[in-house]
Design an enzyme around this catalytic site. Structure first.
Site, short mmCIF file in Angstrom:
data_model
loop_
_atom_site.label_atom_id
_atom_site.label_comp_id
_atom_site.label_asym_id
_atom_site.label_seq_id
_atom_site.Cartn_x
_atom_site.Cartn_y
_atom_site.Cartn_z
N HIS A 77 0.83 -1.19 0.00
CA HIS A 77 0.00 0.00 0.00
C HIS A 77 0.87 1.25 0.00
O HIS A 77 2.08 1.18 0.24
CB HIS A 77 -0.92 0.01 1.22
N GLU A 123 -3.66 -3.72 6.22
CA GLU A 123 -4.75 -4.47 6.84
C GLU A 123 -5.70 -5.02 5.78
O GLU A 123 -5.92 -4.38 4.75
CB GLU A 123 -5.53 -3.55 7.80
N LYS A 153 -3.07 -8.91 8.71
CA LYS A 153 -3.52 -7.98 9.74
C LYS A 153 -4.99 -7.67 9.58
O LYS A 153 -5.49 -7.45 8.48
CB LYS A 153 -2.71 -6.67 9.69
N HIS A 164 -13.46 -0.21 16.16
CA HIS A 164 -14.15 -0.32 17.45
C HIS A 164 -15.28 0.68 17.63
O HIS A 164 -16.10 0.53 18.54
CB HIS A 164 -13.15 -0.13 18.59
N THR A 201 -5.35 -5.03 15.88
CA THR A 201 -4.98 -3.73 16.44
C THR A 201 -5.91 -3.32 17.59
O THR A 201 -6.85 -4.02 17.92
CB THR A 201 -5.00 -2.65 15.35
N GLU A 244 -1.35 -5.38 18.30
CA GLU A 244 -0.67 -4.10 18.18
C GLU A 244 -1.52 -3.04 18.87
O GLU A 244 -2.73 -3.20 19.01
CB GLU A 244 -0.51 -3.67 16.71
N ALA A 254 -3.14 0.62 18.29
CA ALA A 254 -3.54 1.36 17.10
C ALA A 254 -2.94 2.76 17.08
O ALA A 254 -2.61 3.27 16.01
CB ALA A 254 -5.07 1.45 17.04
N ARG A 275 5.01 3.35 18.03
CA ARG A 275 6.19 2.92 17.34
C ARG A 275 7.39 3.60 17.90
O ARG A 275 7.24 4.49 18.76
CB ARG A 275 6.07 3.16 15.83
#
Length: 706
Positions: free
Chosen positions: A106, A236, A444, A449, A600, A638, A640, A675
């Site tokens: 991507h 994803e 992924k 949510h 995530t 992970e 998010a 990260r």
């Protein structure tokens, strides 16, 4: 007391603990997006090495790096530049850290926290310019996404050139600023027209090249312990339904991405196969826009849609309960000739009603023209909610939106099935390329949510996860009350429950044939009987592009159903209401390809979000982990969003060790922290981070500051 490892034991601290049986979850750290520059250089090596050492000393198992398609294959088709990644691996081997690789097909730069832009390869962008309507996702307004090539183009040959286009459309001109023909010809580099390649062939070729180049590091016990294969935006498996580059803002529902040429062809063929060709013209017309909320729309409404007092000021052109006819018409909406719209809390009804409409009989026919007759007609006209509540009994609940209709189940089944089929195509190619290597294969899954605690799960639906909470008589969501059925026979002369007739009204197509009344009197879209109640997958529902790949088969007396993904069977369970969850398809893809799933939003808790947004990250994680367990699929996690506070770290530990549940024993295979950045290495933040790593991995090492 733990015995310190000998100097000859060169494995990372967390791996030593996990190998000794402490049950810890190894921690990885995602490297910055710009670790490798767009020009193919490993950046800031002098700063990177000491930071990697600090992570190692804190007990981190390894790091994760994006291997960008737009960087590796930027020069020409089939010309792969692995040099910066070779250099990074040399640094990691000296630091004794492991590596997770993300093969990122991507573009980067369209979403939150994307502080670096990496486009698709220039020769791919050139192919897109030649066929934008066939290679890029499009929304209803025709806006295209350049994050990821459309999944409907997976097997579509792309015209491939290795030179850039100039303003005249020529290929191979090295400097478009030269204006004379002679200068152009002298500066024209050799242009090669390569054999057309499909996107899927491009993905497969890059994966083969990666395997060939780094085979020794992919072996068991080698540097690379996981290869995560990007299957969509942000790596994803999802549609680009909520990109900030196209105006989306949290908590908008996003938009369906099914309007490119090949997508519409696929939808049309699926609709014809279902016996309802009128459903193949496009996606839902009443699904709102990127920043709509579910109950602003007719399609996603949860029984309290347009006109609901919970969203004052929205859709002022439509009447609300209690408003006068004069007020409504002065706002430009309301009742009138020419197909103006009535208000319904769950959908919009055209005022010119077909004679066969189940609503028309109770409304007393179509509206007259302007004047007193029109006003009198409006005074006795009811929305769909008025009908169900007043004529069917005051206790009847409001109906859901069209997601819970036969059309909605057809469309959502097709849309999510196309995503699953794409995931299977890419992951099967990956399985072939990495067969026999020691590294784990992974895909992924996005943690969508927001609006999770509603029946429709609108944001998940636009993203491609068919995870609705069922019909108006099923209230599995924490925020969705149980509804009651009432028998009545006034609408359209039919009988049955209130839910049945409400769905029939929403299935009705204006101007349709006379056989389109109550839904149970005509064949369902799958041709094999009535659709499953409350949404979900139906029998023999198509998975593949153009309806060509696989099917889902429902077994009514079993808790498990069988799915066919390209000929490979994998079982999926239901949630007790004869419906698979929206993540069964993702897990079936992973299982059939021998992959794990990375999920995530592990740092999030429900209580941290505005209650109006109906966020449910904790329940979502529990659902995904349980779904994976049914399929025998490993799950990693992970965060998010970047967070370095103790509250978030505690939530990460809770979710990863318990799999989002209440008890130990369903932990993740690994956790990746997003990260590495300057903020992480501030003394206070790094101290919190080191404590978190120790709590999660089982490593008792602590680091004060890097």
């Amino acid at each position: 007391m733990e015995v310190e490892p000998s100097a000859s034991d060169d494995s990372p601290p967390s791996r030593r603990r996990s190998q000794s049986g402490t049950g810890g979850v190894p921690v990885y750290v995602m490297l910055p997006l710009d670790t490798v520059s767009r020009e193919g250089e490993l950046r800031a090596v002098e700063q990177l090495a000491p930071r990697l050492e600090a992570l190692r000393d804190a007990g981190v198992e390894g790091v994760m790096i994006d291997v960008w398609w737009g960087i590796v294959e930027r020069r020409a088709p089939g010309a792969y530049d692995w040099a910066p990644y070779v250099a990074l691996m040399d640094v990691l081997e000296r630091t004794k850290l492991k590596l997770h690789v993300v093969l990122s097909f991507h573009a980067c730069g369209a979403n939150r926290d994307d502080d670096y832009h990496v486009p698709l390869p220039p020769w791919v962008e050139d192919a897109v310019e030649r066929d934008p309507d066939g290679l890029l996702f499009q929304d209803r307004a025709g806006t295209r996404s350049d994050e990821y090539l459309s999944l409907w183009a997976d097997n579509a040959p792309m015209p491939v050139f290795d030179g850039a286009r100039n303003a005249d459309g020529d290929v191979g001109v090295s400097d478009a600023s030269n204006t004379t023909t002679e200068t152009k010809q002298s500066n024209r580099r050799v242009s090669h027209h390569h054999p057309p390649r499909s996107p899927l062939e491009c993905y497969r070729d890059l994966m083969r090249a990666f395997r060939f180049t780094f085979d020794d590091k992919l072996r068991g016990g080698g540097l690379i312990t996981e290869v995560l294969v990007g299957c969509g935006p942000c790596g994803e498996l999802r549609f680009p339904a909520y990109a900030m580059s196209r105006g989306w803002r949290f908590p908008g529902v996003g938009e369906f991405q099914c309007y490119d040429r090949r997508a519409l062809e696929s939808l049309a063929m699926a609709a014809v196969a279902a016996g309802r060709p009128e459903w193949g013209k496009g996606g839902p017309h009443d699904a709102g826009t990127y920043n709509s909320r579910p109950d602003d729309t007719g399609f996603f409404a949860n029984g309290a849609g347009i006109g609901s007092s919970s969203f004052p000021g929205l859709n002022p052109g439509f009447p609300t309960r209690g408003s006068s006819f004069e007020t409504r018409t002065s706002l430009g909406g309301g009742v009138g000739p020419g197909g103006q719209l009535l208000s319904s809390r769950s959908m919009l009804l055209p005022t010119t009603l077909a004679p066969d409409s189940p609503v028309a009989g109770s409304l007393g026919g179509s509206p007259p023209g302007n004047g007193a007759d029109a006003r009198a007609w409006a005074a006795r006209t009811k929305s769909l909610d008025d009908l169900t509540q007043e004529e069917c009994g005051a206790s009847a609940s409001s109906p859901n939106g069209r997601w819970d209709s036969e059309y909605g189940r057809f469309f959502l089944g097709w849309y999510s099935g196309e995503l699953a089929a794409h995931g299977e195509r890419v992951m099967r190619a990956a399985g072939e390329c990495f067969a026999g290597c020691g590294a784990r294969l992974a895909l992924k899954c996005a943690g969508i949510h927001w609006w999770y605690k509603t029946r429709s799960h609108a944001a998940e639906l636009t993203t491609g996860y068919y995870n609705t909470q069922g019909g108006s008589n099923e209230g599995n969501s924490e925020s969705a009350p149980k509804s009651r059925q009432n028998s009545f026979g006034k609408l359209g002369g039919g009988g049955g429950s209130g839910a049945d007739v409400r769905r029939a009204s929403m299935d009705w197509v204006p101007g349709g044939g006379g056989d389109r009344g109550v839904s149970h009197t005509r064949p369902s879209f799958d041709g094999l009987g009535s659709p499953p109640r409350g949404g979900g997958l139906s029998k023999n529902q198509s998975l593949g592009s153009f309806g060509s790949v696989g099917s889902f088969v429902d077994e009514s007396n079993s808790r498990e159903s069988r799915s066919t993904l390209g000929g490979t069977h994998a079982s999926f369970g239901t949630r007790g209401d004869n419906r698979p969850s929206g993540y069964d398809r993702v897990m079936a893809v992973a299982k059939s390809c021998g992959a794990s799933v990375t999920f995530t939003c592990a740092e999030m808790s429900d209580r941290e979000h505005d209650p109006e947004h109906k966020c449910g990250p904790e329940g979502l994680m529990r659902q995904v982990v349980r779904c994976a367990a049914r399929h025998g699929v490993d799950v990693a996690a992970e965060n998010a969003l970047y967070r370095c506070d103790a509250t978030a770290f505690k939530q990460m530990v809770r979710n990863c060790k318990r799999g989002g549940g209440e008890t130990e024993g369903a932990g993740m295979t690994s956790f990746t922290f997003l990260r590495m950045c300057d903020s992480l290495f501030e003394e206070r933040n790094f101290r919190e981070f080191a404590t978190f790593v120790g709590d999660l991995s089982g490593n008792d090492a602590r680091a004060g500051s890097p």
